[in-house]
Design a protein around this motif. Sequence first.
Motif, PDB file in Angstrom:
ATOM      1  N   ARG A  54      18.535  66.707  36.735  1.00 25.66           N
ATOM      2  CA  ARG A  54      18.498  68.115  36.294  1.00 25.66           C
ATOM      3  C   ARG A  54      19.779  68.840  36.689  1.00 25.66           C
ATOM      4  NH1 ARG A  54      13.273  67.149  38.043  1.00 25.66           N
ATOM      5  NH2 ARG A  54      13.663  68.058  40.100  1.00 25.66           N
ATOM      6  N   LEU A  55      20.292  68.522  37.859  1.00 25.86           N
ATOM      7  CA  LEU A  55      21.549  69.140  38.288  1.00 25.86           C
ATOM      8  C   LEU A  55      22.702  68.714  37.385  1.00 25.86           C
ATOM      9  CD1 LEU A  55      21.093  68.737  42.142  1.00 25.86           C
ATOM     10  CD2 LEU A  55      21.278  70.926  40.925  1.00 25.86           C
ATOM     11  N   LEU A  56      22.761  67.444  37.061  1.00 22.12           N
ATOM     12  CA  LEU A  56      23.840  66.960  36.200  1.00 22.12           C
ATOM     13  C   LEU A  56      23.729  67.556  34.804  1.00 22.12           C
ATOM     14  CD1 LEU A  56      24.028  63.208  37.265  1.00 22.12           C
ATOM     15  CD2 LEU A  56      25.687  65.015  37.753  1.00 22.12           C
ATOM     16  N   SER A  57      22.520  67.667  34.303  1.00 20.47           N
ATOM     17  CA  SER A  57      22.326  68.294  32.999  1.00 20.47           C
ATOM     18  C   SER A  57      22.792  69.746  33.033  1.00 20.47           C
ATOM     19  CB  SER A  57      20.857  68.214  32.604  1.00 20.47           C
ATOM     20  OG  SER A  57      20.628  68.856  31.370  1.00 20.47           O
ATOM     21  N   GLY A  58      22.460  70.434  34.127  1.00 24.25           N
ATOM     22  CA  GLY A  58      22.886  71.824  34.259  1.00 24.25           C
ATOM     23  C   GLY A  58      24.385  71.967  34.361  1.00 24.25           C
ATOM     24  N   LEU A  59      25.022  71.066  35.093  1.00 23.49           N
ATOM     25  CA  LEU A  59      26.474  71.113  35.226  1.00 23.49           C
ATOM     26  C   LEU A  59      27.153  70.887  33.887  1.00 23.49           C
ATOM     27  CD1 LEU A  59      26.886  69.118  38.563  1.00 23.49           C
ATOM     28  CD2 LEU A  59      27.438  71.534  38.226  1.00 23.49           C
ATOM     29  N   ARG A  60      26.614  69.961  33.118  1.00 26.73           N
ATOM     30  CA  ARG A  60      27.190  69.715  31.785  1.00 26.73           C
ATOM     31  C   ARG A  60      27.058  70.942  30.891  1.00 26.73           C
ATOM     32  NH1 ARG A  60      24.495  64.576  32.671  1.00 26.73           N
ATOM     33  NH2 ARG A  60      26.066  62.935  32.992  1.00 26.73           N
ATOM     34  N   SER A  61      25.944  71.642  31.017  1.00 27.51           N
ATOM     35  CA  SER A  61      25.720  72.819  30.186  1.00 27.51           C
ATOM     36  C   SER A  61      26.579  73.997  30.605  1.00 27.51           C
ATOM     37  CB  SER A  61      24.239  73.222  30.245  1.00 27.51           C
ATOM     38  OG  SER A  61      23.417  72.207  29.719  1.00 27.51           O
ATOM     39  N   LEU A  62      26.903  74.060  31.894  1.00 32.64           N
ATOM     40  CA  LEU A  62      27.682  75.193  32.399  1.00 32.64           C
ATOM     41  C   LEU A  62      29.096  75.223  31.832  1.00 32.64           C
ATOM     42  CD1 LEU A  62      26.836  75.559  36.210  1.00 32.64           C
ATOM     43  CD2 LEU A  62      26.508  77.271  34.421  1.00 32.64           C
ATOM     44  N   ARG A  63      29.732  74.032  31.796  1.00 34.13           N
ATOM     45  CA  ARG A  63      31.128  74.000  31.372  1.00 34.13           C
ATOM     46  C   ARG A  63      31.411  72.721  30.599  1.00 34.13           C
ATOM     47  NH1 ARG A  63      35.231  76.016  36.014  1.00 34.13           N
ATOM     48  NH2 ARG A  63      36.588  75.014  34.482  1.00 34.13           N
ATOM     49  N   PRO A  64      31.909  72.835  29.387  1.00 37.85           N
ATOM     50  CA  PRO A  64      32.229  71.647  28.601  1.00 37.85           C
ATOM     51  C   PRO A  64      33.255  70.745  29.266  1.00 37.85           C
ATOM     52  CG  PRO A  64      32.189  73.609  27.207  1.00 37.85           C
ATOM     53  CD  PRO A  64      32.111  74.089  28.627  1.00 37.85           C
ATOM     54  N   ASP A  65      34.206  71.327  30.002  1.00 39.30           N
ATOM     55  CA  ASP A  65      35.215  70.492  30.648  1.00 39.30           C
ATOM     56  C   ASP A  65      34.593  69.655  31.760  1.00 39.30           C
ATOM     57  OD1 ASP A  65      34.850  72.975  32.009  1.00 39.30           O
ATOM     58  OD2 ASP A  65      36.683  72.649  33.149  1.00 39.30           O
ATOM     59  N   TRP A  66      33.561  70.192  32.426  1.00 33.06           N
ATOM     60  CA  TRP A  66      32.855  69.399  33.429  1.00 33.06           C
ATOM     61  C   TRP A  66      32.082  68.272  32.750  1.00 33.06           C
ATOM     62  CZ3 TRP A  66      30.348  73.439  37.292  1.00 33.06           C
ATOM     63  CH2 TRP A  66      31.391  74.047  38.027  1.00 33.06           C
ATOM     64  N   ALA A  67      31.466  68.570  31.641  1.00 35.59           N
ATOM     65  CA  ALA A  67      30.708  67.542  30.920  1.00 35.59           C
ATOM     66  C   ALA A  67      31.610  66.363  30.546  1.00 35.59           C
ATOM     67  CB  ALA A  67      30.076  68.148  29.663  1.00 35.59           C
ATOM     68  N   ALA A  68      32.835  66.671  30.167  1.00 36.32           N
ATOM     69  CA  ALA A  68      33.774  65.632  29.767  1.00 36.32           C
ATOM     70  C   ALA A  68      34.244  64.790  30.953  1.00 36.32           C
ATOM     71  CB  ALA A  68      34.979  66.267  29.070  1.00 36.32           C
ATOM     72  N   LYS A  69      34.209  65.370  32.140  1.00 33.08           N
ATOM     73  CA  LYS A  69      34.708  64.671  33.328  1.00 33.08           C
ATOM     74  C   LYS A  69      33.651  63.826  34.026  1.00 33.08           C
ATOM     75  CE  LYS A  69      38.358  67.935  34.750  1.00 33.08           C
ATOM     76  NZ  LYS A  69      38.842  68.759  35.894  1.00 33.08           N
ATOM     77  N   LEU A  70      32.382  64.155  33.828  1.00 32.80           N
ATOM     78  CA  LEU A  70      31.323  63.465  34.549  1.00 32.80           C
ATOM     79  C   LEU A  70      31.180  62.030  34.066  1.00 32.80           C
ATOM     80  CD1 LEU A  70      28.651  66.287  34.774  1.00 32.80           C
ATOM     81  CD2 LEU A  70      29.669  65.076  36.717  1.00 32.80           C
TER      82      LEU A  70
END
Length: 237
Positions: A54-70
């Motif tokens: 759930r935390l990772l899903s939330g982080l991806r939703s917060l910022r597209p650049d974070w989603a690309a880096k995970l």
Amino acid sequence: MSDQSPSETALVLFSGGQDSTTCLAWALRQFARVEMLGFSYGQRHAIELDCRDRLLSGLRSLRPDWAAKLGESHTLEIPTLAEISDTALTRDVAIEMGADGLPNTFVPGRNLVFLTFAAALAYRRGIRHIVGGMCETDYSGYPDCRDETIKAMQSALNLGMAKNFELHTPLMWLDKAATWRLAHELGGAGLVDLIREHSHTCYLGERGAQHDWGYGCGECPACALRAKGWREYAALA
């Protein structure tokens, strides 16, 4: 222990707690790619591991650049740590202070084992930056959270594996209020709310009672530190 490596990959010790989630956001700001590593070691609060998705899903939703880096999220099973421990984190016993001045939540060697396994995984995956939430400012006195210990571990790992690992501990000199502020600096109110709602800190694994700082029993040392830090942070927010 530099913190400017914009083209490299980092491996973050990610338990699903407040500190490790903040460290993950910190690493997403510092590095081009970030992988995560959690440990299942027979801890009473193993529910923290369930919070990670759930935390990772939330982080991806917060910022597209974070989603690309995970990148990849790893979990290692090390039940032997619980088998050789007799602590309130690995046994159903009351939390109390020991004769040595440490709370019986101290799991001897835990961070040393974590960092050794992390370095072994990082070695295989070609990663040299390892990020952990160790802190000796607002903590329970665990000797394996001290800056001196982490620096010694970095030297030992580099000697033992003939590598140039860097161990990063962005929370080392922050109290819990400052950790909440860092989360806001990294991801704004969205990250703070995500940590409040979905991270887990309580040593007893309690997720039934929701407080303004998140879920937990409200009484154990981990809850007490988190709640105190939240009150101090909210008073100045």
